[in-house]
Design a protein around this motif. Structure first.
Motif, PDB file in Angstrom:
ATOM      1  N   LYS A  28       0.856  -1.187   0.000  1.00 31.73           N
ATOM      2  CA  LYS A  28       0.000   0.000   0.000  1.00 31.73           C
ATOM      3  C   LYS A  28       0.895   1.241   0.000  1.00 31.73           C
ATOM      4  N   ARG A  29       0.787   2.019  -1.045  1.00 31.48           N
ATOM      5  CA  ARG A  29       1.650   3.217  -1.163  1.00 31.48           C
ATOM      6  C   ARG A  29       1.300   4.265  -0.127  1.00 31.48           C
ATOM      7  N   VAL A  30       2.282   5.021   0.264  1.00 35.60           N
ATOM      8  CA  VAL A  30       2.066   6.178   1.135  1.00 35.60           C
ATOM      9  C   VAL A  30       1.621   7.325   0.220  1.00 35.60           C
ATOM     10  N   PRO A  31       0.499   8.011   0.558  1.00 27.42           N
ATOM     11  CA  PRO A  31       0.023   9.083  -0.326  1.00 27.42           C
ATOM     12  C   PRO A  31       1.083  10.168  -0.537  1.00 27.42           C
ATOM     13  N   ASP A  32       1.063  10.768  -1.718  1.00 29.61           N
ATOM     14  CA  ASP A  32       2.057  11.793  -2.065  1.00 29.61           C
ATOM     15  C   ASP A  32       2.051  12.956  -1.071  1.00 29.61           C
ATOM     16  N   GLU A  33       0.858  13.333  -0.563  1.00 22.98           N
ATOM     17  CA  GLU A  33       0.801  14.469   0.382  1.00 22.98           C
ATOM     18  C   GLU A  33       1.569  14.130   1.648  1.00 22.98           C
ATOM     19  N   VAL A  34       1.484  12.879   2.087  1.00 19.66           N
ATOM     20  CA  VAL A  34       2.214  12.467   3.294  1.00 19.66           C
ATOM     21  C   VAL A  34       3.719  12.486   3.003  1.00 19.66           C
ATOM     22  N   LEU A  35       4.105  11.991   1.838  1.00 22.61           N
ATOM     23  CA  LEU A  35       5.535  12.012   1.477  1.00 22.61           C
ATOM     24  C   LEU A  35       6.044  13.451   1.477  1.00 22.61           C
ATOM     25  N   ASP A  36       5.261  14.355   0.905  1.00 25.69           N
ATOM     26  CA  ASP A  36       5.682  15.771   0.864  1.00 25.69           C
ATOM     27  C   ASP A  36       5.888  16.301   2.276  1.00 25.69           C
ATOM     28  N   ASP A  37       4.924  16.023   3.156  1.00 22.30           N
ATOM     29  CA  ASP A  37       4.982  16.495   4.544  1.00 22.30           C
ATOM     30  C   ASP A  37       6.231  15.988   5.262  1.00 22.30           C
ATOM     31  N   VAL A  38       6.458  14.696   5.116  1.00 27.02           N
ATOM     32  CA  VAL A  38       7.541  14.024   5.839  1.00 27.02           C
ATOM     33  C   VAL A  38       8.911  14.537   5.368  1.00 27.02           C
ATOM     34  N   PHE A  39       9.093  14.623   4.070  1.00 22.15           N
ATOM     35  CA  PHE A  39      10.394  15.070   3.560  1.00 22.15           C
ATOM     36  C   PHE A  39      10.576  16.575   3.769  1.00 22.15           C
ATOM     37  N   GLU A  40       9.470  17.293   3.851  1.00 28.66           N
ATOM     38  CA  GLU A  40       9.527  18.728   4.182  1.00 28.66           C
ATOM     39  C   GLU A  40      10.068  18.881   5.617  1.00 28.66           C
ATOM     40  N   THR A  41       9.555  18.069   6.543  1.00 26.26           N
ATOM     41  CA  THR A  41      10.039  18.125   7.931  1.00 26.26           C
ATOM     42  C   THR A  41      11.513  17.720   8.008  1.00 26.26           C
ATOM     43  N   ALA A  42      11.860  16.651   7.316  1.00 24.26           N
ATOM     44  CA  ALA A  42      13.228  16.107   7.442  1.00 24.26           C
ATOM     45  C   ALA A  42      14.280  17.106   6.982  1.00 24.26           C
ATOM     46  N   ARG A  43      13.924  17.976   6.044  1.00 26.21           N
ATOM     47  CA  ARG A  43      14.955  18.895   5.534  1.00 26.21           C
ATOM     48  C   ARG A  43      15.360  19.933   6.572  1.00 26.21           C
ATOM     49  N   TRP A  44      14.629  19.994   7.716  1.00 26.90           N
ATOM     50  CA  TRP A  44      14.985  20.923   8.785  1.00 26.90           C
ATOM     51  C   TRP A  44      15.977  20.326   9.778  1.00 26.90           C
ATOM     52  N   SER A  45      16.531  19.184   9.436  1.00 24.26           N
ATOM     53  CA  SER A  45      17.554  18.565  10.291  1.00 24.26           C
ATOM     54  C   SER A  45      18.795  19.464  10.333  1.00 24.26           C
ATOM     55  N   ASP A 152      25.889  14.262  10.206  1.00 21.87           N
ATOM     56  CA  ASP A 152      24.722  15.049   9.780  1.00 21.87           C
ATOM     57  C   ASP A 152      23.679  14.140   9.129  1.00 21.87           C
ATOM     58  N   ILE A 153      24.180  13.193   8.369  1.00 25.40           N
ATOM     59  CA  ILE A 153      23.271  12.275   7.666  1.00 25.40           C
ATOM     60  C   ILE A 153      22.468  11.457   8.678  1.00 25.40           C
ATOM     61  N   GLY A 154      23.128  11.057   9.775  1.00 32.33           N
ATOM     62  CA  GLY A 154      22.427  10.314  10.822  1.00 32.33           C
ATOM     63  C   GLY A 154      21.297  11.139  11.414  1.00 32.33           C
ATOM     64  N   MET A 155      21.577  12.432  11.594  1.00 34.40           N
ATOM     65  CA  MET A 155      20.533  13.306  12.143  1.00 34.40           C
ATOM     66  C   MET A 155      19.348  13.386  11.181  1.00 34.40           C
ATOM     67  N   TYR A 156      19.669  13.489   9.919  1.00 35.43           N
ATOM     68  CA  TYR A 156      18.606  13.548   8.905  1.00 35.43           C
ATOM     69  C   TYR A 156      17.770  12.265   8.947  1.00 35.43           C
ATOM     70  N   ALA A 157      18.451  11.147   9.006  1.00 41.89           N
ATOM     71  CA  ALA A 157      17.746   9.858   8.935  1.00 41.89           C
ATOM     72  C   ALA A 157      16.788   9.683  10.112  1.00 41.89           C
ATOM     73  N   GLN A 158      17.240  10.042  11.304  1.00 38.87           N
ATOM     74  CA  GLN A 158      16.350   9.897  12.466  1.00 38.87           C
ATOM     75  C   GLN A 158      15.167  10.868  12.359  1.00 38.87           C
ATOM     76  N   THR A 159      15.433  12.092  11.919  1.00 40.66           N
ATOM     77  CA  THR A 159      14.330  13.052  11.755  1.00 40.66           C
ATOM     78  C   THR A 159      13.311  12.489  10.763  1.00 40.66           C
ATOM     79  N   LEU A 160      13.830  11.943   9.686  1.00 40.59           N
ATOM     80  CA  LEU A 160      12.942  11.378   8.661  1.00 40.59           C
ATOM     81  C   LEU A 160      12.088  10.239   9.233  1.00 40.59           C
ATOM     82  N   MET A 161      12.743   9.331   9.953  1.00 36.49           N
ATOM     83  CA  MET A 161      11.985   8.181  10.474  1.00 36.49           C
ATOM     84  C   MET A 161      10.961   8.618  11.529  1.00 36.49           C
ATOM     85  N   LEU A 162      11.320   9.624  12.324  1.00 37.75           N
ATOM     86  CA  LEU A 162      10.344  10.117  13.314  1.00 37.75           C
ATOM     87  C   LEU A 162       9.181  10.812  12.608  1.00 37.75           C
TER      88      LEU A 162
END
Ligand SMILES: Cc1cc2nc3c(=O)[nH]c(=O)nc-3n(C[C@H](O)[C@H](O)[C@H](O)COP(=O)(O)O)c2cc1C
Length: 229
Positions: A28-45, A152-162
């Motif tokens: 089951k795919r994750v909706p595009d709006e959710v992907l946008d939200d999640v990657f938008e948050t992660a870029r603030w790492s 830095d990449i580790g910080m990004y990855a955890q932010t993304l997963m959270l």
């Protein structure tokens, strides 16, 4: 997801403890709006001097399928892995014991005996299936960056997963997804200098998969943190 009756620190603690590695996903795919939200948050790492060394390749649909098949074909043909970055050295305890503990939790959840080499091989092979996830994010970094930027990449990855967790999306970081980086470079038409550090499979958890019963623990504070003064 966040319980409004808890304080922000309690909510954050809950979020961190709710995230765990999931190794079995629904188709089951994750909706595009959710992907946008999640990657938008992660870029603030955060990152040293705000250099933002990450380059993330998110594979979904046909692209994800082609990369997955590439991994599986190479594994079936016993093609030697060719990773972009050196692996950790072999280390003794306490790290070795923690690694074994992590593997045991996983094998126990899957009903695999420690001595069952074939069973352990089957469990490991699930990595290349991306645990059936509909998406895989390949976490990349330019070869000019070193260990400091890898932090830095580790910080990004955890932010993304959270961020995924807040949307009810499960994930599993996978070092094994660095094993055939050329497949990712080819598909995303990356420059040769962009190297793959690891991958994160993600999607909705299949709660019927036994591996998803695995729960890891952590070493006590006294083993990993020194307070002085
Ligand atoms: C960078 C990284 C690489 C990992 N590689 C793998 C992997 O290749 N396969 C796997 O099944 N789990 C992998 N894991 C998941 C860890 O085993 C897991 O995070 C750890 O055991 C703690 O469990 P938890 O994530 O459920 O809290 C990886 C985790 C990280 C952070």
């Amino acid at each position: 997801m966040t319980d409004v009756t808890t304080s922000p620190s309690q909510s954050f603690d809950l979020l961190v403890r709710t995230r765990r590695s999931v190794r079995g996903f629904l188709d089951k795919r994750v909706p595009d709006e959710v992907l946008d939200d999640v990657f938008e948050t992660a870029r603030w790492s955060p990152s040293g001097t705000n250099v933002q060394p990450w380059h993330i390749c998110v594979a979904s649909g046909d692209v994800c399928e082609r990369i997955r098949q590439g991994f599986l074909e190479r594994a079936a043909n016993k093609v030697a892995v060719k990773i972009d970055h050196p692996s950790d050295r072999r280390l003794g305890d306490p790290w070795r014991a923690r690694k074994r503990g992590c593997a045991k939790v996983l094998y126990d959840s899957m009903g695999i005996d420690w001595d069952d080499r074939e069973g352990r091989g089957r469990a490991a092979a699930r990595n290349y299936e991306f645990f059936d996830a509909p998406h895989a994010a390949f976490i990349c970094m330019h070869e000019g960056f070193g260990i400091q930027s890898a932090a830095d990449i580790g910080m990004y990855a955890q932010t993304l997963m959270l961020a995924l967790t807040t949307h009810g999306v499960a994930s599993c970081a996978q070092g094994t997804l660095r094993n055939y980086p050329d497949l990712v470079r080819e598909e995303f038409e990356l420059e040769a200098e962009i190297k793959v550090l690891f991958g994160i499979s993600f999607g909705y958890e299949d709660t019927n998969v036994p591996a998803n019963m695995a729960r890891t623990q952590r070493a006590p504070l006294t083993e990993t943190v020194q307070f002085l003064g």
